[in-house]
Design an enzyme around this catalytic site. Sequence first.
Site, short mmCIF file in Angstrom:
data_model
loop_
_atom_site.label_atom_id
_atom_site.label_comp_id
_atom_site.label_asym_id
_atom_site.label_seq_id
_atom_site.Cartn_x
_atom_site.Cartn_y
_atom_site.Cartn_z
CB CYS A 19 35.80 45.71 -40.22
SG CYS A 19 34.98 47.17 -39.54
CG HIS A 23 38.14 44.88 -35.90
ND1 HIS A 23 38.87 44.94 -37.07
CD2 HIS A 23 37.24 45.90 -35.94
CE1 HIS A 23 38.43 45.97 -37.79
NE2 HIS A 23 37.45 46.55 -37.14
#
Length: 494
Positions: free
Chosen positions: A338, A435
């Site tokens: 991310c 994630h």
Amino acid sequence: MRLPKLRPIMFVGTASDVGKSVITAGFCRIFKQDGYEPAPFKAQNMSLNSFATPDGLEIGRAQAVQAEAAGIPCHTDMNPVLLKPTNDKSSQVILNGKPIGNQSAYDYFMGNDRSELFAAVKQAFDRLSSRYSPVVMEGAGSISELNLKHRDITNLRMALHAGAATYLIGDIDRGGIFGSVYGSIALLTPEERQCIKGILVNKFRGDSRLFEDGRRMLEELTGVPVVGVLPYFRDIFIEEEDSVSLENKYRSAVSGKVNVAVILLKRLSNFTDFDRLEKDPRVNLYYTNQPDEIAKADIVILPGSKNTIDDLLTIKNNGVAQAIYTAHKNGKTVIGICGGYQMLGETIEDPDHVEGSIEAVPGLGLLPVRTILQPTKTTQQQQFAFRNSSETCLGYEIHMGHTTVRGEVQPLAYLPDGRTDGYFLSSKCWGTYLHGILDNNAVVDELLADYTSQLSDQTFDFRQFKDQQYDRLAEVIRANVDMDQIYASLQLTD
């Protein structure tokens, strides 16, 4: 046969980090085991650990964990207000799963919009209560912050709206249990005090029979029964709510294992990305922002961040970025997730001032990608195929940037709708927006392949492992809490 509806139950605390989130998860599992249909609820959460709901909205990770313990999909009604700190003085405000802007702490807590937020959280609770029984509610921080209590939307104002049987949790391990419990109750109004049905003493070390005198004294001081003394435990794994738990993970490299260093960013988000890897017997995982500790690692991971540009500038100024460069140059593995993926690229641009006043900053330049931060947030659960693996993997996206590749696209993951994710430079350098990617055996085995020939135990199912932990937590609570008293307090009367 459907069981009779129970009134809500709420767990509040004498302070932050006394165990509210874990105990709430444990009771969600107990009620599920007993045949009820429980659901968690926390009106307002402040955390950088968040999760994407099945319908593509965002809630605090703690309520997603509690929903998992209850055996139900998570929903924004379980956490209608989420505050994600962007710096020391302001937070992104997420209402019913969607960002509604950034506010300073002063404006948020002292402004006039609290009545509107309180109305919104009551509506969310009412919707949830119509679908589940019992609703297992969690408070926030201390119940007796007198300067904030009249603006509170999370603790006893919410308990009064819900008609919840409320239990006060005190942490005996930190000391001062008598003062904290007695003071918390003494500072309540008579109406609020009527909500409190019992006290839970948490994190007791040793034989709880040694606390019998203390139990009696607490009951005499407060006029409230002590319904349980829960032991301090380290052998049950339940996800922690926030990064305060990371202070126990500032370990160092060891011999005989694959050393994995997660860069300790100031605004590190979703540190639960590394829970599965931390449990792997082949791995020694530690968090650090020390260049000498990074140098000892075999694998370096740049995690997510709530303020990517600010964290990027920080690691450039404190020697961490140079340590990452050196690790990459020396043939170590460097990956980003991310915000960490964005940092590994060539540039991060913020023309709309999503994160602050800086409009562009060079990245670390390890991946040929460019990121433009955007006001619109992507929140989505994902199935994906990792590289050439046939295994169906699971993860989720929560980010506010769009990343493009300079040159040929070399995807890391393939999504069911034909899109791709991330950039795969080599087995020793890649980035992703996903994630939870490291919860998947196929990904972990490839990540570790250059450092160990031993494959993961294919019988190890991380999701099954977590499910077993909820059962173990429920067993500990049942053994140390007067469940008859708990159930008696939840009966509805005509």
